[in-house]
Design an enzyme around this catalytic site. Sequence first.
Site, PDB file in Angstrom:
ATOM      1  N   CYS A   1      12.454 -12.200  30.203  1.00 42.19           N
ATOM      2  CA  CYS A   1      12.194 -11.964  29.188  1.00 42.19           C
ATOM      3  C   CYS A   1      10.478 -12.567  28.970  1.00 42.19           C
ATOM      4  O   CYS A   1      10.515 -13.305  28.619  1.00 42.19           O
ATOM      5  CB  CYS A   1      13.100 -12.322  27.670  1.00 42.19           C
TER       6      CYS A   1
ATOM      7  N   HIS B   1      19.245  -4.942  25.424  1.00 40.63           N
ATOM      8  CA  HIS B   1      17.931  -6.201  25.816  1.00 40.63           C
ATOM      9  C   HIS B   1      17.437  -6.041  24.709  1.00 40.63           C
ATOM     10  O   HIS B   1      16.934  -6.471  23.888  1.00 40.63           O
ATOM     11  CB  HIS B   1      17.253  -6.556  26.874  1.00 40.63           C
ATOM     12  N   GLU B   2      16.118  -4.897  24.170  1.00 38.37           N
ATOM     13  CA  GLU B   2      15.186  -4.896  23.213  1.00 38.37           C
ATOM     14  C   GLU B   2      15.878  -4.454  22.397  1.00 38.37           C
ATOM     15  O   GLU B   2      15.515  -5.015  20.898  1.00 38.37           O
ATOM     16  CB  GLU B   2      14.634  -3.715  23.313  1.00 38.37           C
TER      17      GLU B   2
ATOM     18  N   HIS C   1      17.065  -8.025  20.523  1.00 36.83           N
ATOM     19  CA  HIS C   1      15.178  -8.242  19.816  1.00 36.83           C
ATOM     20  C   HIS C   1      15.319  -7.911  18.632  1.00 36.83           C
ATOM     21  O   HIS C   1      14.406  -8.380  17.822  1.00 36.83           O
ATOM     22  CB  HIS C   1      14.237  -7.654  20.412  1.00 36.83           C
TER      23      HIS C   1
END
Length: 177
Positions: free
Chosen positions: A101, A145-146, A149
Amino acid sequence: MAIRETIQIGEPVLRETLQHVANVEDSRVQQVIADLVDTMRDTGLVGMAACQIGEIDRIFVSEIVATKNRPDIKDPDPLCIYINPEIISVSHETEYGYEGCGSVLNGTFFGKVERPIEVTVQYMDQAGELQEKAASGLLARVIQHEIDHLNGIMFTDKADPLTFVNRDYYLKNIKDK
């Protein structure tokens, strides 16, 4: 358009649940998108969320192409802007894969994360049109993954700590195996 500083782990914005975008056409929102794309490309990442440049909008971008950090891309996917994304389905089958990341030691730290191998995401594009995309492989991993976030979750929260490695070790001993 501008290249922005990539916010690093420890900054509170990375732990916030980001806010729904009400007006995609707002000039500030369009500037956030442009800055995300420029910053993602400059840092050599394949995805980036708004919080990584200090913004609180539910926006992320992805572009699966060979970069300085990922010269080995085999399944490219063009630039995509995801506004207010929501995963609407996932496969039952999962796999462990290494993730890094840009907000964790500037992308020099990796760990294995278990994720579904396929996802379908619904989102608005940069023009405000509702879209749906099915993804597998690296793109599915990037989308998950995003979206993490956008919900204040870092990959380090999900990774097996026994698999943590630095970038050099990953490139020499893991990446192509």
